[in-house]
Design a protein around this motif. Structure first.
Motif: not given
Lengths: 449, 862
Positions: B832-833, A118-119, A83, B830, A81, B836, A132
């Motif tokens: 989805n983050e 997190r995702a 990150k 990215t 959460q 969220l 990323r």
């Protein structure tokens, strides 16, 4: 979590299914967490420090059934959460911190297989992280007009200073090439390399053209690299969660065990001295693993002094800043709250969907207590499972009366499986490293004329 | 006086009363007539029935003469003591007594198999043997009897064929004195108004509590053979309760009658096909019950360890019992676990992640798993047999039974205890990963499963066993053209046709696919994009050569350096219009020794060289690469080129011109070219290229030592040590060189792409405009600079493009990501983050099909 907040179906199913099969859920722990505010606060503080580029190490120590694994998973969720990237694994006979027979690499693979963002909290996020990073590089490449690969290498320049950094960067570049040329195989091989799944250098060289692989020797260095890399990819840091540390305690071979403890010492030193950047460790184990003076962490004197608890924290005074966090077993009251939370999860957070009143929970606890005594809240695995079974029946068969069902729940006390192999260890004719050549005669460390 | 007689009499009295009260006499007459007819018919039926099936209903727990088998073990009313039950262990009385209703009493019937032909009526007089249990009976139905399968019984005028029911006056169940399934023939039945719609049924029906109308409907259903699809499922359940009672209470601990289980099982299956589709509840209970029956049966029958594992079905919620029993048996026998069992185990383990590849490509998944399992564990893993026995809990449909727990001693429940499944789950994971690429391709092109492109994405084990037609024809063709040693040249168009590539410009993905599949078949190809080569050109040639399995699929840094040098060298060499293969091959060998190239790499380098010599090497293509070579490397590169030019002993003016040109590009002193060329040419003997070792003068001449002969009369002597030094130093630069090369390949092969890229590089806000220019599918980008949810422009564009979509396939998303030059996994993460952050829920979920959360999307676009 207020009792009325709705719960997502995915989390609900995950929590229920996991608990019914007797394992700790991977997501949605926040819906059923009971108490332990100080402990969690301490870990949250750690996570913040990691996100600020610091480091942390904690030992979560609790008896069988006290909820260590649950706590660790919760910490992991919090880290996600915030990150951070998390990676978790259970230690086992073939997964250790230090080894020469591939067990450390095996642990590394397991960690990287479970690496989560997190995702993507369920693990398997390695390609997300790599992509990323590369995406950042691509954006920069567009802005500066340089070829993407050059930017990627520039970005990874600071990795090259660390042990094994050069090949790490090389592999990331290979991933980009795989994407650029539509070569799925290359991408997959790059990810496999990063996850430590290449067993031989020859294979790695054939697949990726690099000369090194992640192996037992560079286990910890690679974790430090990975921590730096996730920071470069835009995440807060890397949290490593290791469970079942008692497996180190169970190592019969003194040398092998001490080698593992040395690795822990190195981790602690790096953490306390701030050498590791954005890297945190949380390790879960039983009290034996910590305090046993013959085989536990305290048997290694350098660790004992570092992990010693605050001697002033007695008589109600507490200190949550030390590296060791102790988890007490649940009390009956905790267990009651837990059951109400389970009921809430089962009804998806909607109080009108409750199938059992509070009275029913009392009845159930009384029933459990009559069958297995205190064990129902001390080692709540089976009693939780039974309760969820009742809820499931009630949900699927409307009209059924809860009080009849509760009477019929069968329970059997659980035994701590960790206790068995220790006793059995001297007889176990296990191979390399698992059996002391001196037949477990640990005391004889020096011999003088 | 039978029950029916009683009823008729009662009705007669009622009619009499009705007459008094004044009901029209016509109606009364009609009723009376109907009653009589009915009565006659029923009596006839009963008589007929009894004469051929002598009341199997009516036995008590009697033991007859010594020749007859003894009653089953169980609780029986104790002779001589009213209200006391005593336990009969099957041979003699035990000392266990109880006064209440025993927890469950066995039906007081002797073993059914042997009594079908017995003469039960005779047993009404109790034998005098006090050592045997005797039932005290006042009526024939005092206690209940189980009617075995295929036997008939008459109840209230209904002839019930097929058996499998309890008939009698008493049958207790664990939760109550009267089992709901018991058909008590003394209870009233209203045959004229059967409740066929089931209106009078409660949630937990019980025969004794049904209304007479419902009983009639139930008996009708039984009489009609129990298959009437219009019957309310409540009646079916009522019958089902009886089966549960029989199987779980009577038979569960009685191995002698295990054979009966099959009869029950067949019946449940038949019911399931009729009533399962309409009633989910019945489906659930019946399938669980079938599992339990299997379980009970397997307690008595040896499990065939050779048998096939249970099938893999999508519903992984519950673990099939057969799997648990099978695994336990393997463990006990210490038999290695066959691959299909291992797969089933991993499949049903809740911690195994089953993803789309396993379901979409189930055949490939299965064969790959089996192959990998065999490779990893030989004949199979051995499962540890310690652990508690298999136990199952069954929640019975019958309210009289509740939940019951059965276990199977001697067969451990390895699923609960063994850690081996983690290894298997990891193997499943790996297998799925290996099929990822293939699965995605199949998802995108469902019809092309057997195409060569699809096959190229499979792991080698599967390609070897694949029997597709396209592959077979490719193999045959390859056998014809590829010589086992050396290289063979084929026209690239032949390969491209097989892959169905029609365009003149070949996409990189296609080129990769060709190289990959050939590699899996043990054939290397040049040019190979994976090794930094160009893509195949339709008009050009392709060089095929055999490679060993497990050969490299990605260039090492040294190999890349070698190809760079080779290409420059070839350019120089081709400058005079003739590429002398010999001279270049000489250099090549030196290169490979200097670089420590592996044998396979040398072979590839040779093939590469052959390809170079057959295609045009243009200097224009080199311009850009050379421009990026760092200064420190340029001098060394120059020297090497001079050496190459002089390699054949003659240096033509054209070669000098080319070298001069390259020198210009390298920023080296162009004027020095001729001097250096001259120096190179004039020194057939060892040359003083740089300051020689002064020690030579001081060393005494070793008289006996023969001077080494010149290597070749026209050969140029390259100082191998210098070359190796150069190359060793350049190892890290190789990477940079390779970058440049790839950039350039893009230029020559895909001019369009080049345009897009350079636009992207030159213009900070360019990607949008550039992508818009090259891809017609790009949405109108008027709002392209608008950012959503704190994302950057590129990610925002993806989110915007998702508007109105509920789900999209992964390939579609990949295309979307490519348009804005992002990588798919990274983009999902990215986005989805950001989602969220915004609303605490991810926007995109799923693996192969991405589901778009509409609410989240709306929130993000706000």
């Amino acid at each position: 979590m207020s009792a009325t907040s709705p719960i997502r179906p995915r989390e609900r199913d995950a929590v229920l299914q996991a608990l019914r099969t007797g394992v700790v859920p991977r997501v949605g722990q926040q819906h059923i967490q009971v108490g332990r505010a100080n402990e969690i606060g301490a870990l949250v503080h750690d996570i913040e420090r990691i996100a600020d580029g610091g480091s942390a190490v904690r030992f979560v120590i609790g008896e069988y059934g006290s909820g260590k694994t649950f706590f660790l998973n919760l910490v992991r969720s919090i880290a996600l959460q915030q990150k951070l990237v998390s990676a978790h694994a259970d230690l086992s006979p073939d997964r250790r911190l230090h080894a020469t027979g591939g067990q450390a690499r095996s642990l590394y693979s397991e960690l990287m297989r479970n690496i989560a963002t997190r995702a993507k909290p369920d693990g398997g996020a390695m390609s997300s992280i790599v992509e990323r990073f590369i995406s950042e590089a691509l954006t920069e490449a567009r802005a500066s007009g340089q070829p993407p690969e050059a930017i990627i290498r520039l970005g990874l320049d600071q990795l090259s200073n660390l042990t094994g950094g050069y090949d790490f960067a090389e592999v990331i570049a290979k991933y980009w090439q795989g994407y650029d040329t539509g070569n799925e195989q290359l991408k997959q091989d790059a990810v496999r390399w990063l996850r430590g799944e290449f067993a031989t250098r020859t294979n790695a060289r054939a697949a990726l053209g690099v000369r090194t692989i992640i192996d037992d020797a560079n286990f910890y260095d690679q974790l430090k690299l990975m921590a730096l890399f996730v920071k470069l990819a835009g995440f807060g840091g890397l949290l490593i969660v290791l469970d079942e540390m008692v497996n180190l305690y169970k190592l019969a071979n003194t040398q092998a065990r001490n080698a593992n403890y040395e690795q822990i010492l190195r981790i602690i030193n790096d953490s306390l001295q701030g050498t590791a950047v954005g890297l945190g460790f949380v390790m879960g184990g039983t009290p034996d693993f910590l305090i046993d003076s013959r085989r536990g962490l305290y048997s290694y004197s350098a660790l004992q002094s570092r992990l010693a608890e605050n001697t002033y924290a007695v008589g109600g005074l507490v200190d949550y800043s030390g590296p060791v966090i102790r988890l007490a077993n649940l009390s009956p009251e905790d267990f009651f709250v837990l059951l109400t939370k389970l009921r809430n999860v089962q009804a998806s957070g909607d109080p009108s969907g409750f199938t059992v009143p509070d009275e029913g929970i009392h009845t159930y606890m009384a029933h459990c207590a009559s069958r297995i005594g205190d064990a129902y809240f001390r080692t709540p695995r089976t009693s939780i499972k039974g309760f969820l079974d009742v809820l499931a029946i009630l949900e699927q068969n409307p009209g059924t009366r809860w009080n009849e069902l509760i009477e019929g729940v069968q329970l059997a006390p659980e035994s701590n499986p960790d206790l068995l192999p220790v006793d059995a260890a001297p007889e176990a004719p296990d191979s390399d490293g698992w059996h002391a050549p001196t037949n477990g005669d640990d005391e004889l460390t020096a011999f003088r004329f | 006086m039978s029950v029916e007689d009683v009823i008729v009499n009662v009705i007669a009295w009622v009619i009499l009363l009705a007459v008094f009260v004044g009901v029209p006499s016509g109606v009364v007459v009609l009723i009376v007539v109907l009653m009589k007819r009915r009565r006659r018919r029923a009596t006839k039926r009963q008589v007929a029935q009894r004469s051929q099936q002598p009341a199997t209903v009516a036995q008590g727990p009697t033991a007859a003469s010594a020749s007859e088998p003894l009653p089953l073990a169980g609780w029986y009313p104790e002779p001589g003591r009213h209200g006391t039950f005593r336990r009969w262990d099957g041979a003699r009385w035990t000392d266990d007594r109880t006064t209440g209703t025993p927890e469950f009493a066995l039906p007081a019937s002797p073993p059914v198999a042997t009594t079908a032909s017995a003469e039960p009526a005779l047993r009404e007089t109790a034998p005098s043997d006090p050592e045997r249990p005797v039932a005290k009976r006042s009526t024939r139905f005092e206690r209940s009897a189980w009617i075995p399968v295929n036997e008939s019984v008459v109840v209230q005028g209904f002839t019930l064929h097929g058996g499998l029911i309890y008939v009698g006056a008493q049958l207790s169940s664990p939760r109550g004195p009267v089992d709901p399934a018991l058909i008590n023939p003394t209870l009233r039945v209203d045959s004229r108004h059967p409740d066929l719609t089931g209106e009078g049924l409660s949630y937990w029906p019980s025969y004794s509590e049904l209304s007479p109308a419902s009983r009639a409907a139930y008996l009708t259903w039984l009489e009609e053979g129990r298959r009437n699809p219009r019957t309310p499922v409540g009646y079916v359940f009522l019958f089902f309760y009886g089966l549960e009672h029989r199987a779980l209470l009577d038979l569960a601990n009685n191995p002698d009658h295990a054979g009966e289980l099959s009869g029950i099982e067949n019946e449940v299956r038949a019911l399931l096909t009729v009533y399962g589709p309409a009633s989910g509840s019945f489906r659930g209970y019946a399938s669980h019950f079938l599992d339990i029956l299997q379980f009970l049966k397997s307690r008595y029958e040896a499990v065939d360890t050779e048998a096939a594992a249970p099938p893999l079905i999508d519903d992984r919620w519950s673990i099939p019992l057969r799997l648990r029993v099978g695994l336990g048996t393997h463990a006990v026998d210490a038999a290695p676990l066959p691959a299909d069992w291992a797969l089933a185990w991993a499949w049903y383990d809740p911690n195994t992640r089953i993803r789309t590849p396993a379901t979409r490509c189930s055949d490939e998944f299965r064969s790959l798993f089996i192959a990998r399992y065999a490779e990893k564990f030989r004949s199979g893993i051995l499962v540890d047999s310690s652990g508690p026995p298999i136990a199952v809990e069954y929640h019975a449909a019958s309210s009289g039974i509740g939940s019951i727990r059965l276990d199977m001693s001697g067969v451990p429940d390895v699923i609960a205890t063994s850690p081996a499944v983690r290894t298997l789950a990891a193997l499943v994971d790996e297998t799925q990963e290996q099929l990822d690429a293939f699965s995605r391709f199949v998802g995108k092109h469902p019809g092309d499963r057997q195409s060569l492109t699809a096959l190229s994405l499979l792991p080698r084990a599967l390609v070897e066993s694949s029997s597709g037609e396209a592959l077979h024809s490719l193999r045959t063709w390859l056998d014809g053209v590829v010589s086992p040693e050396g290289t063979s040249t084929v026209a690239a168009s032949e390969l491209l046709d097989r892959w169905g590539v029609a365009n003149t410009s070949v996409a990189r993905a296609d080129a990769v696919s060709i190289a990959q599949l050939l590699g899996l078949l043990g054939i290397g190809i040049e040019p190979d994009v994976r090794f930094g080569g160009a893509t195949l050109a339709r008009s050009g040639a392709a060089i095929l050569f055999p490679v060993p399995h497990g050969d490299a699929v990605s260039p090492s840094a040294e190999y890349s350096t070698a190809t760079t040098l080779l290409q420059l060298a070839a350019a120089v060499s081709a400058a005079d219009g003739v590429v002398s293969a010999e001279e270049v091959e000489t250099i090549l060998r030196r290169l490979s020794t200097a670089l420590n190239l592996e044998a396979a790499e040398t072979v590839r380098l040779l093939a590469h060289l052959r390809w170079l010599s057959q295609s045009e090497v243009k200097l224009t293509g080199l311009t850009k690469r050379i421009a990026a070579v760092p200064g420190s490397q340029r001098e060394q590169l120059g020297s090497l080129l001079i050496d190459v030019a002089a390699a054949d002993g003659t240096i033509t003016p054209a070669e000098v011109r080319t070298v001069t040109k390259i020198f210009g590009l390298l920023g080296l002193d162009q004027d020095s070219v001729s001097r250096r060329v001259f120096a190179a040419r004039s020194n057939q003997e060892p040359v003083l290229v740089r300051q020689g070792a002064p020690a030579r003068a001081g060393v005494p001449i070793p008289g006996r030592e023969p001077t080494p002969p010149p290597e070749s009369p026209h050969g140029l002597r390259l100082d191998a040590s210098i070359i190796s030094k150069t190359i060793a130093e350049s190892a890290s630069v190789a990477v940079l060189l390779r970058d440049i090369f790839e950039e350039d390949d893009t230029l020559s092969a895909l001019p369009k792409r080049h345009g897009r890229r350079s636009a992207g590089f030159s213009d900070a806000d360019g990607p949008v405009a550039a992508a818009g220019a090259t891809t017609t599918a790009a949405p109108p980008n008027s709002s392209s600079s608008a950012r959503v949810a704190g994302l950057d422009t590129a990610h925002s564009r993806i989110v915007t493009a998702l508007r109105g979509q509920h789900e999209l396939t992964r390939p579609a998303f990949e295309t979307l990501a490519r348009e804005v030059e992002l990588m798919p996994d990274g983009a999902i993460d990215t986005i989805n983050e950001a989602a969220l952050d915004l609303v605490d829920e991810p926007l995109l979920e799923g693996d192969d099909v991405l589901t778009v959360n509409a609410e989240v999307l709306e929130e993000m676009l706000r």
